[in-house]
Design an enzyme around this catalytic site. Structure first.
Site, PDB file in Angstrom:
ATOM      1  N   ASP A 175      -4.163   3.853  -8.974  1.00  0.00           N
ATOM      2  CA  ASP A 175      -5.164   4.857  -9.326  1.00  0.00           C
ATOM      3  C   ASP A 175      -4.490   6.131  -9.858  1.00  0.00           C
ATOM      4  O   ASP A 175      -3.257   6.206  -9.938  1.00  0.00           O
ATOM      5  CB  ASP A 175      -5.996   5.149  -8.064  1.00  0.00           C
ATOM      6  CG  ASP A 175      -7.471   5.340  -8.363  1.00  0.00           C
ATOM      7  OD1 ASP A 175      -7.793   5.769  -9.469  1.00  0.00           O
ATOM      8  OD2 ASP A 175      -8.286   5.065  -7.467  1.00  0.00           O
ATOM      9  N   ASP A 242     -15.996   5.793 -12.572  1.00  0.00           N
ATOM     10  CA  ASP A 242     -16.429   4.803 -11.569  1.00  0.00           C
ATOM     11  C   ASP A 242     -17.878   4.353 -11.770  1.00  0.00           C
ATOM     12  O   ASP A 242     -18.754   5.156 -12.109  1.00  0.00           O
ATOM     13  CB  ASP A 242     -16.337   5.397 -10.156  1.00  0.00           C
ATOM     14  CG  ASP A 242     -14.889   5.550  -9.712  1.00  0.00           C
ATOM     15  OD1 ASP A 242     -13.974   5.344 -10.537  1.00  0.00           O
ATOM     16  OD2 ASP A 242     -14.699   5.880  -8.536  1.00  0.00           O
TER      17      ASP A 242
HETATM   18  C1  GLA Z   1     -11.151   5.938  -7.743  1.00  0.00           C
HETATM   19  C2  GLA Z   1     -11.249   4.570  -8.406  1.00  0.00           C
HETATM   20  C3  GLA Z   1     -12.227   3.711  -7.624  1.00  0.00           C
HETATM   21  C4  GLA Z   1     -11.772   3.572  -6.182  1.00  0.00           C
HETATM   22  C5  GLA Z   1     -11.623   4.956  -5.569  1.00  0.00           C
HETATM   23  C6  GLA Z   1     -10.981   4.889  -4.197  1.00  0.00           C
HETATM   24  O1  GLA Z   1     -12.333   6.653  -7.839  1.00  0.00           O
HETATM   25  O2  GLA Z   1     -11.648   4.689  -9.740  1.00  0.00           O
HETATM   26  O3  GLA Z   1     -12.335   2.414  -8.227  1.00  0.00           O
HETATM   27  O4  GLA Z   1     -10.537   2.898  -6.157  1.00  0.00           O
HETATM   28  O5  GLA Z   1     -10.810   5.788  -6.376  1.00  0.00           O
HETATM   29  O6  GLA Z   1     -10.792   6.147  -3.642  1.00  0.00           O
END
Ligand code: GLA
Length: 530
Positions: A175, A242
């Site tokens: 990430d 997301d």
């Molecule tokens: C980010 C990623 C998500 C998830 C969260 C976890 O937002 O894009 O897919 O992994 O972190 O904290």
């Protein structure tokens, strides 16, 4: 003055970074030749509820046969092709151990069996591998992960890569939260982790396949866009922000991919990740504000067309038949897993309806023969009489006969059609997904013409005139197309050799190469110049 200097510095850095991918080596390490299928903990369990109990229950559910489906078959998620069980954020302790290594959160409600005495997270990877499944882990390029509860990998890449590899994980999602702003315009932190993954196995960069499937999760945040560099670094790349369990966010992801035409950059072993599924996160109740059945089919269809990884995000230990039947629709999954590796694209718009097309591998000599089309209705009322024209998928012979199958109703239409086919109705917020096969679904393979595997050896490399292409067949004619079907170049071969191809900007991207051999056989291959 300071501002001007800073802007110039940024500009120079951006230009340098823009140039970087041209000289970088493609990863293309023979792994992940179809989009991975599995599950990820984040959408349903989030941070607080992720635990070893959840992971093990999910793995068991992968192997549990569900009551008979539309074919009268009783299958499990694993039978349908799902095999990755992936942990997301919040599996680890808040701090590193005395040796600076990441460690499991061994609280009773988290990962109590993953103690140092049990080999840490290896206890879990062993448990999942014993069940015949694969397991993924989550890390972050910044100083803390996105949820903030555990350390990130920044400046600890070598140590962390070694842990992931030694524990035996099969996939790493990496990430981009809590990253210093100085890293926003390049891919350095992903290069560092990629090289550290090789180093964890004692390997030099590019000396062999990466030991782990590497999933880049930086949401297209970097100023130098991820699709211009991801294929030198990883196997998957998140294309957007997301997802969440509602229509507008899901459609927003589709729209952002359309705006960026991410399909132009996708290729075998380097897939655009549209994010985890929200299918089945709620009962299919149109008043809930979450996805209802037709919307969930749209979500699943576009992800399959786009060759995105298929990562379930629901609680798979308890699922309605309706949810199970969507996520195990093998006719849709086959589009996603098609061996040609072509990423579907939105070809055109007809009123409220998007026309998405995806070219599929075809086993015989007619290369314009097999396509999937998804009509996606953005409107809140059903859309009527949407025509699909053969020109939508590049068929030049209007009279060519096509057989048609509806992949959601699992019905084949009678007879064949020429030049176009009109879909009577597409549900509100829903889809109609059709398979088009030239000549018919039965007896279409001409005996003796099954493709030889000469396609495996068609390759592109940077040459003095732009691009060189290796064609392994003597006395053939070669045509090169961009992903939208436009012919970019054609030439004839004499011997198996590298042939220079006139420089065309689009040859830097994924192309379809067609080779017509002296015996009349046609072979095609997707290639990318790097
Ligand atoms: C980010 C990623 C998500 C998830 C969260 C976890 O937002 O894009 O897919 O992994 O972190 O904290």
């Amino acid at each position: 003055m300071g501002k001007v200097f800073f802007r110039r510095l940024l500009l120079t850095a951006s230009v340098a970074a823009l140039l970087l991918p041209s000289f970088a080596l493609a990863l293309q390490d023979g792994q992940c030749l179809t989009p991975p299928m599995g599950w990820n903990s984040w959408n349903h369990y989030g941070c607080a509820n992720l635990s070893q109990a959840v992971v093990i229950a999910t793995a068991k559910a992968f192997k549990t046969k569900h009551p008979a489906n539309w074919e009268g078959r009783s299958i499990s998620l694993q039978d349908a092709g799902y095999n990755y069980v992936n942990l997301d954020d919040c599996w680890g302790a808040t701090a590193r151990d005395a040796n600076g290594k990441l460690q499991a959160n061994t609280a009773a409600n988290k990962f109590p069996s993953c103690t140092p005495a049990n080999g840490g997270m290896k206890w879990l990877t062993d448990s999942i591998h014993r069940m015949g499944l694969k397991i993924g882990i989550y890390g972050c390029a910044g100083t803390r992960t996105c949820a903030g509860t555990m350390p990130g990998g920044f400046d600890n890449e070598v140590t962390d890569a070694k842990s992931y590899v030694d524990w035996g994980f099969d996939l790493l999602k990496y990430d981009f939260c809590n990253v210093p702003a100085s890293q926003y315009y390049n891919q350095v932190l992903y290069v560092r982790m990629r090289n550290a993954l090789w180093a964890a196995k004692g390997m030099q960069p590019h000396s062999g396949p990466l030991p782990i499937t590497f999933s880049i999760c930086e949401w297209a945040w970097n100023q130098v866009k991820v699709w211009t560099w991801s294929d030198t670094i990883g196997h998957l790349w998140r294309t957007t922000h997301d997802i969440s369990a509602n229509w507008s966010t899901m459609v927003g992801i589709i729209d952002q991919n359309i705006a960026n035409q991410t399909w132009l950059y996708s290729k075998k072993g380097n897939w655009p990740d549209y994010d985890m599924f929200e299918v089945g996160r709620s009962a299919f109740d149109p008043s809930s504000g979450q996805l209802y059945e037709d919307q969930a089919k749209t979500h699943f269809s576009i992800w399959c067309m786009a060759a995105s990884p298929l990562l379930l995000g629901n609680d798979v230990t308890t699922m309605s038949d309706a949810v199970f039947n969507i996520i195990t629709n093998r006719e849709l999954i086959a589009l996603n897993q098609d061996s040609l590796g072509w990423c579907g694209m939105r070809r055109r718009v007809s009123g409220n309806v998007d026309v998405w097309v995806k070219k599929l591998s075809s086993p015989d000599t007619n290369l314009q023969r097999k396509w999937a089309v998804t009509l996606f209705n953005r409107g809140t009322a059903a859309a009527s009489n949407i025509a699909i024209n053969w020109s939508d998928f590049g068929e030049t012979t209007a009279s060519a006969p096509y057989a048609i199958r509806n992949l959601w109703t699992h019905t084949t239409l009678n007879g064949t059609y020429t030049s176009n086919y009109t879909v009577a109705s597409v549900p509100a917020h829903g889809v109609v997904t059709l398979l088009f096969q030239r000549g018919g679904f039965v007896g279409v393979n001409t005996p003796g013409t099954a493709a030889k595997r000469c396609d495996a050896r068609v390759a592109m490399r940077r040459g003095q005139q732009g691009v060189d292409m290796f064609i392994p067949v003597s006395n053939s004619t070669v045509q090169i197309f961009d992903i939208q079907g436009k012919e970019l170049a054609s030439f004839a071969t004499t011997d198996p050799a590298w042939y220079p191809v006139k420089s065309q900007a689009r040859l830097n991207r994924t192309c379809l190469v067609r080779v017509k051999t002296p015996s009349g056989m046609l072979v095609e291959k997707m290639v990318l110049a790097r």
